[in-house]
Design an enzyme around this catalytic site. Structure first.
Site, PDB file in Angstrom:
ATOM      1  N   GLU A  22       0.691  -1.154   0.173  1.00 28.08           N
ATOM      2  CA  GLU A  22       0.345  -0.021   0.131  1.00 28.08           C
ATOM      3  C   GLU A  22       0.444   1.695  -0.113  1.00 28.08           C
ATOM      4  OE1 GLU A  22      -3.505  -0.584   2.565  1.00 28.08           O
ATOM      5  OE2 GLU A  22      -2.222  -1.645   3.561  1.00 28.08           O
ATOM      6  N   LYS A  99     -11.196   4.071   1.673  1.00 28.99           N
ATOM      7  CA  LYS A  99     -11.094   3.089   0.514  1.00 28.99           C
ATOM      8  C   LYS A  99     -11.499   2.220   0.159  1.00 28.99           C
ATOM      9  CE  LYS A  99      -6.957   1.813   2.727  1.00 28.99           C
ATOM     10  NZ  LYS A  99      -6.286   1.220   3.499  1.00 28.99           N
TER      11      LYS A  99
END
Length: 122
Positions: A22, A99
Site C-alpha cells: 500500500e 478506502k
C-alpha cells in the site's frame, strides 16, 4: 442544528496503509466532510469573505490525503479534522475517509471507512 458546509466524494491518490504494498503502490481514497458553522452572515451579504471557502477546505484535505503516509484511516481522518479546526473558524467537523476495495486477503470488500466527529474546544 448548525449550518453546514458539505463536501462529498473528494477523491485523492495516497499511500496510506499498514501493508508495504500500500505504501509503494498507493490507491484511491474518498473523503466526505461536513463543517458546522454559522452561515447566516454570508447568506445575507453574498460575500465570500463572510464564509469559509470550500475550495480552501478541499486544499487542506488534499494536503493530508496526498501528503505524509499514515498507517490508519483513523489517523488520516484525525489529521484532517485537526487541520480544518485549526485553520478555519468552524465549530465542529465530521470526516469520513473511505478506502475502496481494501486489500484484505481472501475477501471481497467494496469499501472500508472510518467516520469521526470533532468539536472545537471551548
Amino acid at each position: 442544528m448548525a449550518d453546514r458546509i458539505i463536501l462529498e466524494g473528494m477523491q485523492f491518490y495516497g499511500y496510506h496503509g499498514v501493508n508495504p504494498e500500500e505504501r509503494v503502490l498507493g490507491q484511491r481514497y474518498v473523503v466526505d466532510l461536513t463543517a458546522d458553522l454559522d452561515l447566516s452572515r454570508a447568506g445575507q451579504s453574498d460575500r465570500l469573505e463572510d464564509t469559509v471557502s470550500y475550495s480552501h477546505i478541499y486544499r487542506t484535505v488534499r494536503a493530508v490525503m496526498e501528503g505524509e503516509p499514515r498507517n490508519l484511516l483513523e489517523s488520516a481522518a484525525q489529521a484532517i479534522a485537526d487541520r480544518v479546526l485549526s485553520e478555519f473558524p468552524i465549530d465542529a467537523v465530521s470526516v469520513t475517509v473511505k478506502k475502496p476495495n481494501p486489500p484484505v486477503r481472501g475477501s471481497s470488500i467494496e469499501l472500508a471507512a472510518v467516520q469521526i466527529h470533532r468539536v472545537r474546544p471551548r
